[in-house]
Design a protein around this motif. Structure first.
Motif, PDB file in Angstrom:
ATOM      1  N   MET A   1       5.168 -17.711   3.047  1.00  0.00           N
ATOM      2  CA  MET A   1       4.580 -16.517   4.158  1.00  0.00           C
ATOM      3  C   MET A   1       4.114 -15.217   3.129  1.00  0.00           C
ATOM      4  N   GLN A   2       2.747 -14.805   3.551  1.00  0.00           N
ATOM      5  CA  GLN A   2       2.537 -13.528   2.698  1.00  0.00           C
ATOM      6  C   GLN A   2       1.787 -12.614   3.759  1.00  0.00           C
ATOM      7  N   ALA A   3       1.874 -11.345   3.402  1.00  0.00           N
ATOM      8  CA  ALA A   3       1.153 -10.272   4.150  1.00  0.00           C
ATOM      9  C   ALA A   3       0.134  -9.634   2.949  1.00  0.00           C
ATOM     10  N   VAL A   4      -1.070  -9.768   3.292  1.00  0.00           N
ATOM     11  CA  VAL A   4      -1.742  -9.323   2.189  1.00  0.00           C
ATOM     12  C   VAL A   4      -2.918  -8.217   2.897  1.00  0.00           C
ATOM     13  N   ALA A   5      -2.867  -7.200   2.116  1.00  0.00           N
ATOM     14  CA  ALA A   5      -3.983  -6.094   2.152  1.00  0.00           C
ATOM     15  C   ALA A   5      -5.051  -6.043   1.192  1.00  0.00           C
ATOM     16  N   THR A   6      -6.198  -5.924   1.605  1.00  0.00           N
ATOM     17  CA  THR A   6      -7.381  -5.975   0.498  1.00  0.00           C
ATOM     18  C   THR A   6      -8.285  -4.906   1.017  1.00  0.00           C
ATOM     19  N   ASN A   7      -8.187  -3.982  -0.121  1.00  0.00           N
ATOM     20  CA  ASN A   7      -9.226  -2.982  -0.257  1.00  0.00           C
ATOM     21  C   ASN A   7      -9.281  -2.183   1.304  1.00  0.00           C
ATOM     22  N   LEU A   8      -8.179  -1.903   1.854  1.00  0.00           N
ATOM     23  CA  LEU A   8      -8.643  -1.334   3.170  1.00  0.00           C
ATOM     24  C   LEU A   8      -8.734   0.229   2.981  1.00  0.00           C
ATOM     25  N   ALA A   9      -9.779   0.622   3.945  1.00  0.00           N
ATOM     26  CA  ALA A   9      -9.993   2.185   4.253  1.00  0.00           C
ATOM     27  C   ALA A   9      -9.392   2.454   5.559  1.00  0.00           C
ATOM     28  N   GLY A  10      -9.133   3.531   5.761  1.00  0.00           N
ATOM     29  CA  GLY A  10      -8.966   4.253   7.193  1.00  0.00           C
ATOM     30  C   GLY A  10      -9.530   5.638   7.279  1.00  0.00           C
ATOM     31  N   ARG A  11      -9.812   5.872   8.297  1.00  0.00           N
ATOM     32  CA  ARG A  11     -10.169   7.362   8.683  1.00  0.00           C
ATOM     33  C   ARG A  11      -9.847   7.838  10.008  1.00  0.00           C
ATOM     34  N   ARG A  12      -9.749   9.235  10.262  1.00  0.00           N
ATOM     35  CA  ARG A  12      -9.705   9.924  11.183  1.00  0.00           C
ATOM     36  C   ARG A  12     -10.746  10.806  11.790  1.00  0.00           C
ATOM     37  N   GLY A  13     -11.637  10.432  12.854  1.00  0.00           N
ATOM     38  CA  GLY A  13     -12.880  10.875  13.056  1.00  0.00           C
ATOM     39  C   GLY A  13     -13.758  10.730  12.234  1.00  0.00           C
ATOM     40  N   ASN A  14     -14.312  11.899  11.544  1.00  0.00           N
ATOM     41  CA  ASN A  14     -15.299  11.640  10.441  1.00  0.00           C
ATOM     42  C   ASN A  14     -14.563  11.846   9.057  1.00  0.00           C
ATOM     43  N   SER A  15     -13.427  11.830   8.833  1.00  0.00           N
ATOM     44  CA  SER A  15     -12.670  12.192   7.674  1.00  0.00           C
ATOM     45  C   SER A  15     -12.050  10.749   7.118  1.00  0.00           C
ATOM     46  N   VAL A  16     -12.464  10.398   5.974  1.00  0.00           N
ATOM     47  CA  VAL A  16     -11.602   9.004   5.409  1.00  0.00           C
ATOM     48  C   VAL A  16     -10.427   9.629   4.879  1.00  0.00           C
ATOM     49  N   LEU A  17      -9.317   9.068   5.350  1.00  0.00           N
ATOM     50  CA  LEU A  17      -7.853   9.390   4.826  1.00  0.00           C
ATOM     51  C   LEU A  17      -7.430   8.693   3.709  1.00  0.00           C
ATOM     52  N   PHE A  18      -7.913   7.436   3.387  1.00  0.00           N
ATOM     53  CA  PHE A  18      -7.576   6.762   2.199  1.00  0.00           C
ATOM     54  C   PHE A  18      -8.289   5.386   2.220  1.00  0.00           C
ATOM     55  N   GLU A  19      -8.423   4.964   1.016  1.00  0.00           N
ATOM     56  CA  GLU A  19      -9.342   3.834   0.644  1.00  0.00           C
ATOM     57  C   GLU A  19      -8.838   2.820  -0.245  1.00  0.00           C
ATOM     58  N   ASP A  20      -9.182   1.764  -0.698  1.00  0.00           N
ATOM     59  CA  ASP A  20      -8.669   0.988  -1.709  1.00  0.00           C
ATOM     60  C   ASP A  20      -7.340   0.644  -1.501  1.00  0.00           C
ATOM     61  N   VAL A  21      -6.684   0.472  -0.505  1.00  0.00           N
ATOM     62  CA  VAL A  21      -5.479   0.267  -0.312  1.00  0.00           C
ATOM     63  C   VAL A  21      -5.254  -1.437  -0.447  1.00  0.00           C
ATOM     64  N   SER A  22      -4.722  -1.916  -1.496  1.00  0.00           N
ATOM     65  CA  SER A  22      -4.242  -3.456  -1.466  1.00  0.00           C
ATOM     66  C   SER A  22      -2.834  -3.535  -1.759  1.00  0.00           C
ATOM     67  N   PHE A  23      -2.186  -4.672  -1.394  1.00  0.00           N
ATOM     68  CA  PHE A  23      -1.022  -5.158  -1.539  1.00  0.00           C
ATOM     69  C   PHE A  23      -0.664  -6.210  -1.303  1.00  0.00           C
ATOM     70  N   THR A  24       0.299  -7.156  -1.951  1.00  0.00           N
ATOM     71  CA  THR A  24       0.729  -8.395  -1.453  1.00  0.00           C
ATOM     72  C   THR A  24       2.224  -8.450  -1.367  1.00  0.00           C
ATOM     73  N   LEU A  25       2.502  -8.988  -0.044  1.00  0.00           N
ATOM     74  CA  LEU A  25       4.214  -9.054   0.192  1.00  0.00           C
ATOM     75  C   LEU A  25       4.570 -10.567   0.592  1.00  0.00           C
ATOM     76  N   GLY A  26       5.664 -11.012   0.007  1.00  0.00           N
ATOM     77  CA  GLY A  26       6.052 -12.307   0.322  1.00  0.00           C
ATOM     78  C   GLY A  26       7.285 -12.179   1.203  1.00  0.00           C
ATOM     79  N   ARG A  27       8.031 -13.479   1.507  1.00  0.00           N
ATOM     80  CA  ARG A  27       9.102 -13.279   2.079  1.00  0.00           C
ATOM     81  C   ARG A  27      10.303 -12.515   1.076  1.00  0.00           C
ATOM     82  N   GLY A  28      10.975 -11.837   1.959  1.00  0.00           N
ATOM     83  CA  GLY A  28      12.257 -11.041   1.570  1.00  0.00           C
ATOM     84  C   GLY A  28      11.699  -9.563   0.756  1.00  0.00           C
TER      85      GLY A  28
END
Length: 216
Positions: A1-28
């Motif tokens: 099992m894996q949880a994978v984030a690839t180059n995530l970017a998020g914003r609030r309204g017109n403001s970009v809060l973060f970008e380039d969020v990447s990680f991989t998690l496995g069991r445990g």
């Protein structure tokens, strides 16, 4: 099992809060997300839970066979609010969540066992609104236990908890991880967990890469 984030970017309204969020998690494995107020920690957790759309990028949860596992069915999201009806009894609230969540990967604990696991045996009959803020948060944590789901998404999970309850929370997460689960927590406070990965949102739009390490 894996949880994978690839180059995530998020914003609030017109403001970009973060970008380039990447990680991989496995069991445990667990990931702790830190950063100043307004850096986007809560926004990131809501994107992972599917409650907000990402500005860019992708997050996926997959089984050992590579099949997609929808977070709405295989993940628990605990936000700033406890998501409990004040007028209903503790057991009634937890019974609602047990039925609503209909876990695919296990039955979870009974209502009484979940209440006991958070150290509040004897409050099942009380209206949720009668409890102290710390007790309410602990019952919200019990919601994670009545439905067994592999991914926990936790936003400031120890808010309102005292030092003893902080330790109880850490023990619950350790048990979850030792059973093959995964956890992603956004926090300002130490969580008492060892050997977890960390991700700092800088508050200047770009996120640092997730790294290994400890958070104690």
């Amino acid at each position: 099992m894996q949880a994978v984030a690839t180059n995530l970017a998020g914003r609030r309204g017109n403001s970009v809060l973060f970008e380039d969020v990447s990680f991989t998690l496995g069991r445990g494995q667990a990931l702790v997300v830190t950063g100043p107020n307004g850096a986007g920690k809560s926004t990131l957790l809501r994107i992972l839970a599917g409650l907000l759309a990402a500005d860019r990028g992708r997050f996926s949860l997959t089984g050992d066979d590579g099949a997609d596992m929808p977070v709405s069915e295989f993940g628990h999201y605990l936000g700033h609010r406890n998501a409990m009806k004040r007028e209903l009894g503790v057991s009634e609230n937890l019974e609602f969540w047990k039925q609503f969540q209909k876990p695919e990967s296990g039955t979870g604990l009974s209502i009484d066992a979940a209440i006991d696991a958070v150290g509040l045996a004897g409050v099942a009959h009380l209206p949720f609104g009668y409890l102290s803020a710390g007790q309410q948060r602990r019952i919200a944590l019990a919601r994670l236990l009545v439905g067994a789901r592999p991914l926990w998404l936790l936003d400031e999970p120890t808010a309102a908890l005292d030092k003893r309850s902080d330790q109880l929370f850490a023990d619950l997460v350790r048990d979850h991880l030792s059973g093959g689960g995964m956890a992603i927590a956004a926090t300002h406070q130490p969580l008492g967990l060892e050997n977890v990965r960390s991700l700092e949102l800088s508050g200047v739009h770009r996120a640092a890469s997730a790294s290994s390490g400890s958070w104690s």
